[in-house]
Design a protein around this motif. Sequence first.
Motif, PDB file in Angstrom:
ATOM      1  N   ASN A 150      46.512  42.101  19.705  1.00 43.63           N
ATOM      2  CA  ASN A 150      46.850  43.312  20.548  1.00 43.63           C
ATOM      3  C   ASN A 150      45.845  43.513  21.793  1.00 43.63           C
ATOM      4  OD1 ASN A 150      49.184  43.248  19.230  1.00 43.63           O
ATOM      5  ND2 ASN A 150      48.528  45.253  17.819  1.00 43.63           N
ATOM      6  N   VAL A 151      44.628  43.606  21.330  1.00 40.72           N
ATOM      7  CA  VAL A 151      43.522  44.174  22.336  1.00 40.72           C
ATOM      8  C   VAL A 151      43.437  42.834  23.414  1.00 40.72           C
ATOM      9  CG1 VAL A 151      41.222  43.917  22.547  1.00 40.72           C
ATOM     10  CG2 VAL A 151      42.198  45.459  20.643  1.00 40.72           C
ATOM     11  N   ALA A 152      43.672  41.554  22.876  1.00 42.86           N
ATOM     12  CA  ALA A 152      43.498  40.384  23.922  1.00 42.86           C
ATOM     13  C   ALA A 152      44.924  40.307  24.792  1.00 42.86           C
ATOM     14  CB  ALA A 152      43.714  39.023  22.757  1.00 42.86           C
ATOM     15  N   ASN A 153      45.838  40.751  24.150  1.00 42.51           N
ATOM     16  CA  ASN A 153      47.192  40.902  24.867  1.00 42.51           C
ATOM     17  C   ASN A 153      46.986  41.910  25.816  1.00 42.51           C
ATOM     18  OD1 ASN A 153      49.828  40.690  26.084  1.00 42.51           O
ATOM     19  ND2 ASN A 153      50.798  41.327  23.798  1.00 42.51           N
ATOM     20  N   GLN A 154      46.459  43.133  25.646  1.00 41.55           N
ATOM     21  CA  GLN A 154      46.115  43.974  26.654  1.00 41.55           C
ATOM     22  C   GLN A 154      45.192  43.606  27.872  1.00 41.55           C
ATOM     23  OE1 GLN A 154      48.225  46.700  26.671  1.00 41.55           O
ATOM     24  NE2 GLN A 154      47.339  47.714  28.474  1.00 41.55           N
ATOM     25  N   LEU A 155      44.228  42.884  27.296  1.00 40.84           N
ATOM     26  CA  LEU A 155      43.196  42.327  28.444  1.00 40.84           C
ATOM     27  C   LEU A 155      43.932  41.299  29.533  1.00 40.84           C
ATOM     28  CD1 LEU A 155      40.043  42.102  26.511  1.00 40.84           C
ATOM     29  CD2 LEU A 155      40.608  43.830  28.075  1.00 40.84           C
ATOM     30  N   GLN A 156      44.846  40.545  28.833  1.00 44.77           N
ATOM     31  CA  GLN A 156      45.630  39.760  29.637  1.00 44.77           C
ATOM     32  C   GLN A 156      46.472  40.091  30.537  1.00 44.77           C
ATOM     33  OE1 GLN A 156      47.196  37.112  26.500  1.00 44.77           O
ATOM     34  NE2 GLN A 156      45.569  35.713  26.670  1.00 44.77           N
ATOM     35  N   TRP A 157      47.251  41.322  30.164  1.00 44.40           N
ATOM     36  CA  TRP A 157      48.133  41.897  30.928  1.00 44.40           C
ATOM     37  C   TRP A 157      47.335  42.849  31.818  1.00 44.40           C
ATOM     38  CZ3 TRP A 157      52.650  42.183  32.756  1.00 44.40           C
ATOM     39  CH2 TRP A 157      53.061  43.400  33.540  1.00 44.40           C
ATOM     40  N   GLN A 158      46.082  43.374  31.719  1.00 41.32           N
ATOM     41  CA  GLN A 158      45.739  44.150  32.701  1.00 41.32           C
ATOM     42  C   GLN A 158      44.878  43.056  33.894  1.00 41.32           C
ATOM     43  OE1 GLN A 158      42.334  46.066  30.651  1.00 41.32           O
ATOM     44  NE2 GLN A 158      43.753  47.901  30.273  1.00 41.32           N
ATOM     45  N   THR A 159      44.688  41.924  33.281  1.00 39.01           N
ATOM     46  CA  THR A 159      44.182  40.913  34.390  1.00 39.01           C
ATOM     47  C   THR A 159      45.274  40.368  35.309  1.00 39.01           C
ATOM     48  OG1 THR A 159      42.275  40.138  32.829  1.00 39.01           O
ATOM     49  CG2 THR A 159      43.175  38.613  34.754  1.00 39.01           C
ATOM     50  N   TYR A 160      46.523  40.065  34.561  1.00 41.20           N
ATOM     51  CA  TYR A 160      47.635  39.632  35.236  1.00 41.20           C
ATOM     52  C   TYR A 160      48.212  40.819  36.391  1.00 41.20           C
ATOM     53  CZ  TYR A 160      52.541  38.308  36.035  1.00 41.20           C
ATOM     54  OH  TYR A 160      53.714  37.647  36.581  1.00 41.20           O
ATOM     55  N   GLN A 161      48.097  42.016  35.850  1.00 44.46           N
ATOM     56  CA  GLN A 161      48.747  43.144  36.771  1.00 44.46           C
ATOM     57  C   GLN A 161      47.577  43.249  38.122  1.00 44.46           C
ATOM     58  OE1 GLN A 161      48.320  46.815  34.318  1.00 44.46           O
ATOM     59  NE2 GLN A 161      50.466  47.756  35.263  1.00 44.46           N
ATOM     60  N   GLN A 162      46.516  43.199  37.793  1.00 43.54           N
ATOM     61  CA  GLN A 162      45.433  43.059  38.796  1.00 43.54           C
ATOM     62  C   GLN A 162      45.580  41.870  39.901  1.00 43.54           C
ATOM     63  OE1 GLN A 162      41.620  43.224  37.166  1.00 43.54           O
ATOM     64  NE2 GLN A 162      41.909  45.285  36.472  1.00 43.54           N
ATOM     65  N   LEU A 163      45.784  40.627  39.462  1.00 42.05           N
ATOM     66  CA  LEU A 163      45.843  39.461  40.101  1.00 42.05           C
ATOM     67  C   LEU A 163      47.383  39.683  41.057  1.00 42.05           C
ATOM     68  CD1 LEU A 163      44.653  36.622  37.728  1.00 42.05           C
ATOM     69  CD2 LEU A 163      43.762  37.328  39.780  1.00 42.05           C
ATOM     70  N   GLU A 164      48.633  40.009  40.235  1.00 41.88           N
ATOM     71  CA  GLU A 164      49.713  40.124  40.935  1.00 41.88           C
ATOM     72  C   GLU A 164      49.994  41.427  41.734  1.00 41.88           C
ATOM     73  OE1 GLU A 164      51.765  37.579  41.071  1.00 41.88           O
ATOM     74  OE2 GLU A 164      50.580  36.549  40.086  1.00 41.88           O
ATOM     75  N   LEU A 165      49.059  42.311  41.806  1.00 42.11           N
ATOM     76  CA  LEU A 165      48.954  43.497  42.222  1.00 42.11           C
ATOM     77  C   LEU A 165      50.121  44.449  41.889  1.00 42.11           C
ATOM     78  CD1 LEU A 165      48.245  42.325  46.148  1.00 42.11           C
ATOM     79  CD2 LEU A 165      46.597  43.286  44.498  1.00 42.11           C
ATOM     80  N   LEU A 166      50.389  44.441  40.472  1.00 42.38           N
ATOM     81  CA  LEU A 166      51.355  45.086  40.007  1.00 42.38           C
ATOM     82  C   LEU A 166      51.130  46.725  39.903  1.00 42.38           C
ATOM     83  CD1 LEU A 166      52.762  42.796  37.227  1.00 42.38           C
ATOM     84  CD2 LEU A 166      53.727  43.374  39.561  1.00 42.38           C
TER      85      LEU A 166
END
Length: 94
Positions: free
Chosen positions: A8-24
């Motif tokens: 869950n922690v790894a998933n959340q970190l991946q999501w945050q990175t994706y969110q930042q890269l895609e400017l969501l």
Amino acid sequence: MKKSLIHNVANQLQWQTYQQLELLPNSVENPQAKTAKFALGLDLVWRLLIIALTKELIYQDQQVEYLERCWAFDFEENNSTNSQTLQKLWTLIK
């Protein structure tokens, strides 16, 4: 339980990175955070199925490539030296 927490922690970190890269915007939620336990089981089965099918496809491709090399190989050359024979053997094995 511990594995699930780490996942869950790894998933959340991946999501945050994706969110930042895609400017969501922060209002967009992580779609995997809402996944039910039933869906997690299906996800695991789906992944295992894809892995098995991929391995089978790779194995079949290797067989086809090997057979094509064998068919392309000229076995009827009578004047071949030892080095040429070893070279042809290496070509078949590759």
